[in-house]
Write a protein that holds these residues in place. Structure first.
Motif, PDB file in Angstrom:
ATOM      1  N   ILE A 232       0.848  -1.187   0.000  1.00  0.00           N
ATOM      2  CA  ILE A 232       0.000   0.000   0.000  1.00  0.00           C
ATOM      3  C   ILE A 232       0.887   1.241   0.000  1.00  0.00           C
ATOM      4  CG2 ILE A 232      -1.676   1.341   1.330  1.00  0.00           C
ATOM      5  CD1 ILE A 232      -2.818  -1.309   2.352  1.00  0.00           C
ATOM      6  N   GLU A 233       0.680   2.121  -0.992  1.00  0.00           N
ATOM      7  CA  GLU A 233       1.507   3.311  -1.124  1.00  0.00           C
ATOM      8  C   GLU A 233       0.722   4.612  -1.030  1.00  0.00           C
ATOM      9  OE1 GLU A 233       5.097   2.796  -3.939  1.00  0.00           O
ATOM     10  OE2 GLU A 233       3.437   1.772  -4.957  1.00  0.00           O
ATOM     11  N   THR A 234      -0.598   4.561  -1.196  1.00  0.00           N
ATOM     12  CA  THR A 234      -1.397   5.788  -1.241  1.00  0.00           C
ATOM     13  C   THR A 234      -2.624   5.670  -0.349  1.00  0.00           C
ATOM     14  OG1 THR A 234      -2.820   5.060  -3.072  1.00  0.00           O
ATOM     15  CG2 THR A 234      -0.698   6.098  -3.653  1.00  0.00           C
ATOM     16  N   ALA A 235      -3.255   6.813  -0.091  1.00  0.00           N
ATOM     17  CA  ALA A 235      -4.494   6.838   0.686  1.00  0.00           C
ATOM     18  C   ALA A 235      -5.592   6.039  -0.006  1.00  0.00           C
ATOM     19  CB  ALA A 235      -4.933   8.284   0.908  1.00  0.00           C
ATOM     20  N   ASP A 236      -5.678   6.162  -1.310  1.00  0.00           N
ATOM     21  CA  ASP A 236      -6.708   5.424  -2.050  1.00  0.00           C
ATOM     22  C   ASP A 236      -6.500   3.922  -1.939  1.00  0.00           C
ATOM     23  OD1 ASP A 236      -8.030   7.710  -2.830  1.00  0.00           O
ATOM     24  OD2 ASP A 236      -6.987   7.871  -4.749  1.00  0.00           O
ATOM     25  N   GLU A 237      -5.251   3.484  -1.951  1.00  0.00           N
ATOM     26  CA  GLU A 237      -4.987   2.058  -1.809  1.00  0.00           C
ATOM     27  C   GLU A 237      -5.323   1.565  -0.407  1.00  0.00           C
ATOM     28  OE1 GLU A 237      -1.452   1.721  -5.186  1.00  0.00           O
ATOM     29  OE2 GLU A 237      -0.932   1.635  -3.042  1.00  0.00           O
ATOM     30  N   LEU A 238      -5.088   2.396   0.606  1.00  0.00           N
ATOM     31  CA  LEU A 238      -5.465   2.022   1.968  1.00  0.00           C
ATOM     32  C   LEU A 238      -6.980   1.919   2.090  1.00  0.00           C
ATOM     33  CD1 LEU A 238      -4.559   1.419   4.866  1.00  0.00           C
ATOM     34  CD2 LEU A 238      -4.647   3.882   5.330  1.00  0.00           C
ATOM     35  N   MET A 239      -7.686   2.843   1.462  1.00  0.00           N
ATOM     36  CA  MET A 239      -9.152   2.788   1.496  1.00  0.00           C
ATOM     37  C   MET A 239      -9.670   1.570   0.733  1.00  0.00           C
ATOM     38  SD  MET A 239     -10.099   6.824   1.175  1.00  0.00           S
ATOM     39  CE  MET A 239     -11.845   6.533   1.353  1.00  0.00           C
ATOM     40  N   TRP A 240      -9.004   1.213  -0.367  1.00  0.00           N
ATOM     41  CA  TRP A 240      -9.386   0.000  -1.088  1.00  0.00           C
ATOM     42  C   TRP A 240      -9.207  -1.224  -0.195  1.00  0.00           C
ATOM     43  CZ3 TRP A 240      -6.867  -4.514  -1.959  1.00  0.00           C
ATOM     44  CH2 TRP A 240      -7.484  -5.417  -2.819  1.00  0.00           C
ATOM     45  N   PHE A 241      -8.103  -1.271   0.551  1.00  0.00           N
ATOM     46  CA  PHE A 241      -7.861  -2.419   1.421  1.00  0.00           C
ATOM     47  C   PHE A 241      -8.950  -2.522   2.483  1.00  0.00           C
ATOM     48  CE2 PHE A 241      -6.000  -4.348   5.238  1.00  0.00           C
ATOM     49  CZ  PHE A 241      -5.662  -5.594   4.722  1.00  0.00           C
ATOM     50  N   ALA A 242      -9.343  -1.398   3.082  1.00  0.00           N
ATOM     51  CA  ALA A 242     -10.420  -1.425   4.078  1.00  0.00           C
ATOM     52  C   ALA A 242     -11.709  -1.973   3.466  1.00  0.00           C
ATOM     53  CB  ALA A 242     -10.650  -0.019   4.632  1.00  0.00           C
ATOM     54  N   ALA A 243     -12.053  -1.515   2.270  1.00  0.00           N
ATOM     55  CA  ALA A 243     -13.260  -2.004   1.602  1.00  0.00           C
ATOM     56  C   ALA A 243     -13.148  -3.490   1.282  1.00  0.00           C
ATOM     57  CB  ALA A 243     -13.508  -1.196   0.331  1.00  0.00           C
ATOM     58  N   HIS A 244     -11.961  -3.923   0.899  1.00  0.00           N
ATOM     59  CA  HIS A 244     -11.719  -5.333   0.576  1.00  0.00           C
ATOM     60  C   HIS A 244     -11.969  -6.215   1.797  1.00  0.00           C
ATOM     61  CE1 HIS A 244      -9.939  -8.725  -1.528  1.00  0.00           C
ATOM     62  NE2 HIS A 244      -9.035  -8.875  -0.571  1.00  0.00           N
ATOM     63  N   VAL A 245     -11.434  -5.812   2.941  1.00  0.00           N
ATOM     64  CA  VAL A 245     -11.669  -6.566   4.182  1.00  0.00           C
ATOM     65  C   VAL A 245     -13.146  -6.532   4.541  1.00  0.00           C
ATOM     66  CG1 VAL A 245     -11.217  -6.628   6.667  1.00  0.00           C
ATOM     67  CG2 VAL A 245      -9.336  -6.197   5.061  1.00  0.00           C
ATOM     68  N   ASN A 246     -13.760  -5.371   4.407  1.00  0.00           N
ATOM     69  CA  ASN A 246     -15.159  -5.208   4.813  1.00  0.00           C
ATOM     70  C   ASN A 246     -16.148  -5.887   3.863  1.00  0.00           C
ATOM     71  OD1 ASN A 246     -14.194  -3.752   6.969  1.00  0.00           O
ATOM     72  ND2 ASN A 246     -14.561  -1.759   6.023  1.00  0.00           N
ATOM     73  N   GLU A 247     -15.657  -6.377   2.756  1.00  0.00           N
ATOM     74  CA  GLU A 247     -16.477  -7.182   1.848  1.00  0.00           C
ATOM     75  C   GLU A 247     -16.432  -8.662   2.213  1.00  0.00           C
ATOM     76  OE1 GLU A 247     -14.827  -6.184  -1.903  1.00  0.00           O
ATOM     77  OE2 GLU A 247     -15.896  -4.257  -2.052  1.00  0.00           O
ATOM     78  N   GLY A 248     -15.680  -8.999   3.263  1.00  0.00           N
ATOM     79  CA  GLY A 248     -15.635 -10.378   3.723  1.00  0.00           C
ATOM     80  C   GLY A 248     -14.277 -11.031   3.650  1.00  0.00           C
ATOM     81  N   ASN A 249     -13.269 -10.297   3.198  1.00  0.00           N
ATOM     82  CA  ASN A 249     -11.909 -10.857   3.103  1.00  0.00           C
ATOM     83  C   ASN A 249     -11.140 -10.582   4.398  1.00  0.00           C
ATOM     84  OD1 ASN A 249     -11.973 -11.675   0.138  1.00  0.00           O
ATOM     85  ND2 ASN A 249     -12.562  -9.514   0.047  1.00  0.00           N
ATOM     86  N   SER A 250     -11.610 -11.180   5.462  1.00  0.00           N
ATOM     87  CA  SER A 250     -11.159 -10.816   6.809  1.00  0.00           C
ATOM     88  C   SER A 250      -9.690 -11.099   7.070  1.00  0.00           C
ATOM     89  CB  SER A 250     -11.998 -11.559   7.859  1.00  0.00           C
ATOM     90  OG  SER A 250     -13.352 -11.175   7.769  1.00  0.00           O
ATOM     91  N   SER A 251      -9.123 -12.095   6.396  1.00  0.00           N
ATOM     92  CA  SER A 251      -7.741 -12.491   6.675  1.00  0.00           C
ATOM     93  C   SER A 251      -6.732 -11.855   5.723  1.00  0.00           C
ATOM     94  CB  SER A 251      -7.612 -14.010   6.611  1.00  0.00           C
ATOM     95  OG  SER A 251      -7.937 -14.485   5.308  1.00  0.00           O
ATOM     96  N   ALA A 252      -7.162 -10.880   4.941  1.00  0.00           N
ATOM     97  CA  ALA A 252      -6.260 -10.235   3.986  1.00  0.00           C
ATOM     98  C   ALA A 252      -5.075  -9.601   4.709  1.00  0.00           C
ATOM     99  CB  ALA A 252      -7.011  -9.177   3.189  1.00  0.00           C
ATOM    100  N   LYS A 253      -3.914  -9.622   4.065  1.00  0.00           N
ATOM    101  CA  LYS A 253      -2.698  -9.050   4.631  1.00  0.00           C
ATOM    102  C   LYS A 253      -2.314  -7.787   3.873  1.00  0.00           C
ATOM    103  CE  LYS A 253      -0.929 -13.563   6.067  1.00  0.00           C
ATOM    104  NZ  LYS A 253       0.200 -14.524   5.978  1.00  0.00           N
ATOM    105  N   ALA A 254      -1.605  -6.895   4.564  1.00  0.00           N
ATOM    106  CA  ALA A 254      -1.183  -5.649   3.917  1.00  0.00           C
ATOM    107  C   ALA A 254       0.121  -5.159   4.512  1.00  0.00           C
ATOM    108  CB  ALA A 254      -2.254  -4.574   4.059  1.00  0.00           C
ATOM    109  N   VAL A 255       0.876  -4.424   3.697  1.00  0.00           N
ATOM    110  CA  VAL A 255       2.138  -3.812   4.099  1.00  0.00           C
ATOM    111  C   VAL A 255       2.151  -2.381   3.581  1.00  0.00           C
ATOM    112  CG1 VAL A 255       4.646  -3.856   3.819  1.00  0.00           C
ATOM    113  CG2 VAL A 255       3.389  -5.995   4.094  1.00  0.00           C
ATOM    114  N   LEU A 256       2.499  -1.424   4.458  1.00  0.00           N
ATOM    115  CA  LEU A 256       2.672  -0.043   4.016  1.00  0.00           C
ATOM    116  C   LEU A 256       4.088   0.138   3.475  1.00  0.00           C
ATOM    117  CD1 LEU A 256       0.952   2.132   6.802  1.00  0.00           C
ATOM    118  CD2 LEU A 256      -0.047   1.146   4.726  1.00  0.00           C
TER     119      LEU A 256
END
Length: 326
Positions: free
Chosen positions: A1-25
């Motif tokens: 994750i490099e941008t604010a938009d990508e962080l917001m995408w990750f939040a939406a991705h988890v909140n769509e049911g992908n609870s175990s998704a991983k991320a690195v800033l």
């Protein structure tokens, strides 16, 4: 994750049911102008993955919500790990209850770990249960581990406000290690608050190890002074009185301990120390001279480097309270 938009995408991705998704800033994230929905926004969509901020800051994260379970993360459980993440300058979070900079609610049917994280934002709850690191923990049988975390933000609520953890049930196990708080915590008159824990302390089923709180103690925390923040002493203490450890600080630049500064070397003597020992390790000492012993003019410190200057059988002891390594 490099941008604010990508962080917001990750939040939406988890909140769509992908609870175990991983991320690195990959760098600091500036959230200016963004409307934030927490990662793991409800108990049914709680976060169970690993999020590694790599010691980057999330800046200008501004949240005004009427929901509960609000922070960078809303709800987490079942092995969730949040690490190396700092909520930085320009940020503020306000919500109904169960509010924090890092995690609003730990459900704790399993384990949750928060490590090497910091909150520098002001955090508020309109009802209760608010803190810098974690807002509340459910009364289940899991484990919460909080290690190497800090809060400098001001924490406000009508009740149950704290530097580190707002409240918790008595069933979970809690482990706080090498953490500190210098932020203010404000509640209505007569209501419950604390530097570490904002709720009823009889509910705190766990332990604090090497944790520090500004000008106060709670649940075994150790009090430190304002000057310890800038002098490097708190950094040294958090590392177990060592220059080695995750806590760093560039003296003269950093206002408090962090994870990205320089190692801090600090030498503290609070008992009689043999001058010969000081000669061998090479320290500049500001001593209290024993009566009748003349070792330096005008009360100044002595630079001890020449072992031959002293006789091991006749050397004297001094009492020192401050010393800097040379």
């Amino acid at each position: 994750i490099e941008t604010a938009d990508e962080l917001m995408w990750f939040a939406a991705h988890v909140n769509e049911g992908n609870s175990s998704a991983k991320a690195v800033l990959l760098n600091d994230i500036d959230m200016t102008g963004k409307t934030w929905t927490p990662i793991g926004n409800t108990e049914k969509l709680l976060y169970t993955g690993t999020f590694d901020g790599q010691l980057h800051k999330i800046k200008n994260l501004v949240v005004n919500s009427e929901n509960e379970g609000v922070g960078l993360f809303g709800y987490a459980d079942k092995g969730a790990t949040i690490k190396n993440t700092i909520i930085g300058s320009g940020s503020s979070i306000t919500a109904k209850k169960c509010v924090a900079g890092i995690l609003g609610t730990a459900v704790l049917s399993g384990a949750v770990t928060i490590e090497n994280c910091g909150n520098e934002a002001n955090i508020s709850a309109t009802v209760y249960l608010v803190a810098g690191i974690i807002g509340t923990c459910y009364n289940k049988s899991g484990t919460l581990t909080v290690k190497n975390c800090y809060n400098t933000g001001t924490i406000k609520a009508p009740s149950y406000a704290a530097g580190l953890c707002g409240q918790a049930g008595s069933n979970p196990k809690f482990y706080f290690t090498n953490c500190w708080n210098s932020g203010k915590y404000e509640v209505d008159e007569g209501q419950t608050s604390g530097a570490v824990f904002g709720g009823n302390i009889s509910n705190f089923n766990g332990q604090l190890v090497n944790c520090y709180t500004l000008n106060t103690t709670q649940l075994g925390s150790i009090s430190f002074e304002e000057t310890d923040l800038t002098s490097g002493r708190l950094t040294w203490l958090l590392n177990g009185k060592s220059a080695e450890g995750v806590w760093k600080q560039t003296l003269g630049t950093d206002a408090h301990p962090n994870f990205t500064g320089e190692p801090v070397y600090y030498f503290e003597v609070s008992h009689n120390l043999n001058l010969l020992d000081l000669i061998q390790i090479g320290y500049w000492v500001q001593p209290t001279i024993p009566e009748g012993i003349e070792v330096a003019a005008d009360g100044y410190g002595i630079l001890v480097w020449d072992k031959a200057s002293y006789d091991a059988e006749t050397d004297h002891t001094v009492t020192s309270t401050t010393a800097q390594k040379i």
